[in-house]
Design a protein around this motif. Structure first.
Motif, short mmCIF file in Angstrom:
data_model
loop_
_atom_site.label_atom_id
_atom_site.label_comp_id
_atom_site.label_asym_id
_atom_site.label_seq_id
_atom_site.Cartn_x
_atom_site.Cartn_y
_atom_site.Cartn_z
N SER A 8 0.84 -1.20 0.00
CA SER A 8 0.00 0.00 0.00
C SER A 8 0.86 1.24 0.00
O SER A 8 0.53 2.25 -0.60
CB SER A 8 -0.92 0.01 1.23
OG SER A 8 -1.84 -1.06 1.15
N TRP A 45 -5.04 -2.34 -4.29
CA TRP A 45 -5.41 -1.19 -3.44
C TRP A 45 -6.77 -0.62 -3.86
O TRP A 45 -7.62 -0.31 -3.02
CB TRP A 45 -4.32 -0.14 -3.55
CG TRP A 45 -4.64 1.13 -2.82
CD1 TRP A 45 -4.66 1.35 -1.49
CD2 TRP A 45 -4.99 2.37 -3.43
NE1 TRP A 45 -5.00 2.64 -1.21
CE2 TRP A 45 -5.21 3.29 -2.39
CE3 TRP A 45 -5.14 2.80 -4.75
CZ2 TRP A 45 -5.57 4.62 -2.63
CZ3 TRP A 45 -5.49 4.11 -4.98
CH2 TRP A 45 -5.72 5.01 -3.93
N GLU A 48 -9.54 -2.96 -2.97
CA GLU A 48 -9.62 -3.16 -1.52
C GLU A 48 -9.43 -4.63 -1.15
O GLU A 48 -10.16 -5.20 -0.33
CB GLU A 48 -10.95 -2.63 -0.96
CG GLU A 48 -11.16 -1.15 -1.22
CD GLU A 48 -12.48 -0.62 -0.67
OE1 GLU A 48 -13.17 -1.38 0.04
OE2 GLU A 48 -12.81 0.55 -0.94
#
Length: 318
Positions: A8, A45, A48
């Motif tokens: 991330s 990312w 999710e």
């Protein structure tokens, strides 16, 4: 630091970016192997999910992800992308990812929405598709702009060449060097004719060839205006120019060679084998009666004339 946390932070984007904002997705689209792609970590990312779970889902459905939908980067490609987007390698080997990332093409990303089977995946895929469309439009506009710029550059280059030629003609005009393709001298303009012929002779840089059936020492007065080191070959059928005349001339203005030939009726002056003039009178008589000087503008004719003279020169040099 977990695998997902490390990725991330290396996604090249801030956590504040809204996943469904197509304008913010565009910076995550890269060009690899000539194709527009997105990396697995950036897609994870946006969707999710963890990167390993995204790739695992794609691997379980390998038949839906051929090589033009999904491929793994080489080490060189990965390093090049890291340099391009400013991603650090510091996390590798200490909790970071231990395998090379996968790249997904536009078709592969569209397939992911069906494989992941979530509302987030569907909505995110829509935003990503819009981002790809916007990117294609941008690339097309840039290509058109570059083509116009190349056209402008080509036009400017052509204009510069044309302008340079115009300025060159102006400067030559100011210096009195403009070449007129045809000149006529009337009876009595002996000095003017002599001046022009002397100027033409002085322009040669390597060699002069003169075809004139009536050459004498007055002709040599004009040829003496040549530059130092310029060789002169005279093709003549007359006998008014003796070997003593040639020797005296060569003692001060070498080197003059005389070839005896009766193959020509008209007079020609050739400079450096490329510029030829047709002269209506013998140089020694220029200006006594009306005559003309014409620049031969057909390069083929000039070349043919030079070849003929070279052949005569081989056969009859004195």
């Amino acid at each position: 630091m977990s695998d997902s946390d490390a990725e991330s932070k290396t996604a090249g984007s801030s956590a504040q970016i809204a996943p469904t904002d197509a304008a913010n997705i565009e910076p995550l689209i890269h060009t690899v192997r000539g194709q527009q792609v997105m990396l697995d970590r950036d897609l994870a990312w946006l969707y999710e999910v963890e990167t390993k779970n995204l790739n695992r889902a794609a691997s379980r459905n390998a038949d839906r992800f051929p090589a033009d939908f999904r491929f793994q980067l080489t080490k060189e490609e990965d390093e090049a992308l890291r340099c391009q987007i400013g991603t650090s390698n510091a996390g590798e080997g200490r909790g970071g990812r231990r395998y090379l990332p996968y790249a997904y093409t536009e078709q592969g990303i569209a397939m992911l929405s069906g494989v992941l089977r979530s509302e987030v995946a569907v909505q995110t895929s829509i935003s990503i598709m819009r981002a790809f469309v916007a990117m294609r439009h941008l690339l097309a506009e840039n290509a058109a702009l570059l083509e116009r710029l190349h056209g402008i550059e080509a036009s400017q280059a052509a204009l510069k060449r044309s302008t340079d030629e115009r300025f060159d003609r102006v400067f030559r005009l100011l210096e009195g060097e403009v070449e007129k393709p045809q000149r006529i001298f009337f009876a009595g303009q002996m000095f003017d004719a002599f001046s022009l012929l002397a100027d033409l002779v002085g322009r040669a840089e390597r060699e002069i060839a003169l075809v004139d059936g009536y050459v004498d020492v007055r002709t040599l007065n004009i040829l003496a205006k040549k530059q130092d080191g310029v060789a002169v070959t005279v093709y003549t059928s007359g006998s008014r120019l003796t070997q003593d005349d040639v020797d005296v001339f060569n003692a001060q203005y070498p080197k003059l060679t005389v070839c005896r030939t009766g193959s020509f009726h008209d007079r020609f002056l050739i400079l450096d084998g490329v510029t030829a003039y047709h002269i209506g009178a013998s140089l020694k008589d220029a200006g006594r009666k009306c005559f003309g000087i014409d620049l031969i503008q057909d390069e083929g004719l000039t070349k043919l004339l030079v070849e003929k003279l070279e052949l005569l020169n081989e056969r009859s040099a004195v």
